[in-house]
Design an enzyme around this catalytic site. Structure first.
Site, PDB file in Angstrom:
ATOM      1  N   SER A  31       0.826  -1.211   0.000  1.00  0.00           N
ATOM      2  CA  SER A  31       0.000   0.000   0.000  1.00  0.00           C
ATOM      3  C   SER A  31       0.864   1.267   0.000  1.00  0.00           C
ATOM      4  O   SER A  31       2.025   1.261   0.434  1.00  0.00           O
ATOM      5  CB  SER A  31      -0.909   0.007   1.225  1.00  0.00           C
ATOM      6  OG  SER A  31      -1.716  -1.151   1.226  1.00  0.00           O
TER       7      SER A  31
HETATM    8  N1  SAM Z   1      -0.367  -5.009   4.151  1.00  0.00           N
HETATM    9  C1  SAM Z   1       0.201  -5.269   2.877  1.00  0.00           C
HETATM   10  C2  SAM Z   1       1.563  -4.679   2.681  1.00  0.00           C
HETATM   11  O1  SAM Z   1       2.013  -3.870   3.516  1.00  0.00           O
HETATM   12  O2  SAM Z   1       2.209  -5.057   1.707  1.00  0.00           O
HETATM   13  C3  SAM Z   1      -0.726  -4.859   1.766  1.00  0.00           C
HETATM   14  C4  SAM Z   1      -1.269  -6.059   1.149  1.00  0.00           C
HETATM   15  S1  SAM Z   1      -2.269  -6.030  -0.262  1.00  0.00           S
HETATM   16  C5  SAM Z   1      -2.946  -4.428  -0.430  1.00  0.00           C
HETATM   17  C6  SAM Z   1      -3.621  -7.028   0.364  1.00  0.00           C
HETATM   18  C7  SAM Z   1      -3.254  -8.450   0.679  1.00  0.00           C
HETATM   19  O3  SAM Z   1      -4.415  -9.081   1.199  1.00  0.00           O
HETATM   20  C8  SAM Z   1      -2.806  -9.274  -0.524  1.00  0.00           C
HETATM   21  O4  SAM Z   1      -1.548  -9.807  -0.276  1.00  0.00           O
HETATM   22  C9  SAM Z   1      -3.880 -10.350  -0.634  1.00  0.00           C
HETATM   23  O5  SAM Z   1      -3.403 -11.595  -1.096  1.00  0.00           O
HETATM   24  C10 SAM Z   1      -4.355 -10.433   0.796  1.00  0.00           C
HETATM   25  N2  SAM Z   1      -5.689 -11.028   0.975  1.00  0.00           N
HETATM   26  C11 SAM Z   1      -6.811 -10.867   0.236  1.00  0.00           C
HETATM   27  N3  SAM Z   1      -7.811 -11.599   0.756  1.00  0.00           N
HETATM   28  C12 SAM Z   1      -7.305 -12.245   1.857  1.00  0.00           C
HETATM   29  C13 SAM Z   1      -7.849 -13.155   2.817  1.00  0.00           C
HETATM   30  N4  SAM Z   1      -9.111 -13.558   2.796  1.00  0.00           N
HETATM   31  N5  SAM Z   1      -7.037 -13.597   3.796  1.00  0.00           N
HETATM   32  C14 SAM Z   1      -5.750 -13.198   3.869  1.00  0.00           C
HETATM   33  N6  SAM Z   1      -5.178 -12.360   2.984  1.00  0.00           N
HETATM   34  C15 SAM Z   1      -5.957 -11.867   1.992  1.00  0.00           C
END
Ligand code: SAM
Length: 215
Positions: free
Chosen positions: A62
């Site tokens: 993000s």
């Molecule tokens: N916090 C992260 C960073 O600092 O890089 C941002 C991550 S990205 C915007 C959102 C993440 O949520 C992705 O890696 C995606 O695979 C994960 N995601 C989506 N649905 C999910 C779920 N049900 N359980 C766990 N992770 C999930």
């Protein structure tokens, strides 16, 4: 040549302080954590830019401002237990680990979870526990939590997650459509919730049984 540390300090002053981030602990954590280590070599030179970046698998790290804003919403003071849903690159996890006592983080994509674990272990964090799976179920066996941060866009505020907050605990979650959301802070209050909506945002979808149903 401008060093990475100088770029990081400039990121904090020009992107965070100027836009109103005030919590000195959050600012200090963002001055400290080397964001460039959480992205691949090919985009490392852009790590301190004012935007999200690809981390592969169709996912993103993000924007720094979004990380700071969401973290500030949790109002962490040092001894809290926090759950993060969406480990992604592990950058937000590192910021939480600087500011809270214990961090549980869940990611559904194995390769991202493994990469994040490697970077965070090399960086020496010992207050993070990783879980692979559908984070829309939360992690009730480790709760209740003082804070929950969902770093993917959800269709609604899930009761499953609200139930894992302590009384007075806060959850920060982007809620809306698959393509645009409002950032919500939900405070659990004597069994009910207080909901505050703030900025508009665009997150990748939260995919799971209590989120969006498919890619
Ligand atoms: N916090 C992260 C960073 O600092 O890089 C941002 C991550 S990205 C915007 C959102 C993440 O949520 C992705 O890696 C995606 O695979 C994960 N995601 C989506 N649905 C999910 C779920 N049900 N359980 C766990 N992770 C999930």
């Amino acid at each position: 040549m401008v060093s990475r540390e100088e770029k990081r300090l400039h990121m904090v002053s020009s992107q965070l302080v100027k836009r109103g981030i005030k919590d000195e602990r959050v600012l200090e954590a963002m001055r400290k954590v080397p964001r460039h280590l959480f992205v691949s070599e090919s985009v490392r030179e852009y790590a301190y830019r004012d935007g999200p970046l690809s981390i592969g698998e169709g996912q993103t790290i993000s924007q720094p401002y979004m990380v700071a804003f969401m973290t500030e919403c949790l109002n962490l003071r040092g001894d809290e237990t926090v759950l993060e849903i969406g480990t992604g690159s592990g950058y937000q996890t590192a910021i939480l680990a600087e500011l809270a006592g214990a961090v549980y983080t869940i990611e559904r994509i194995a390769v991202l979870s493994e990469k994040a674990q490697k970077v965070l272990c090399q960086a020496g964090y010992n207050n993070i526990q990783f879980k692979l799976g559908d984070g829309t179920y939360g992690c009730s066996e480790k709760g209740p939590f003082d804070g929950i941060i969902v770093t993917a866009g959800a269709p609604e505020i899930s009761q499953v997650l609200v139930d894992q907050l302590k009384d007075g605990g806060r959850m920060v979650i982007p809620v809306g459509t698959r393509y645009s959301q409002s950032l919500c802070r939900v405070t659990r209050n004597k069994g009910g919730i207080v909901k505050e909506e703030s900025i508009l945002c665009v997150f990748v979808p939260l995919i799971g049984d209590h989120g969006w149903k498919n890619n």
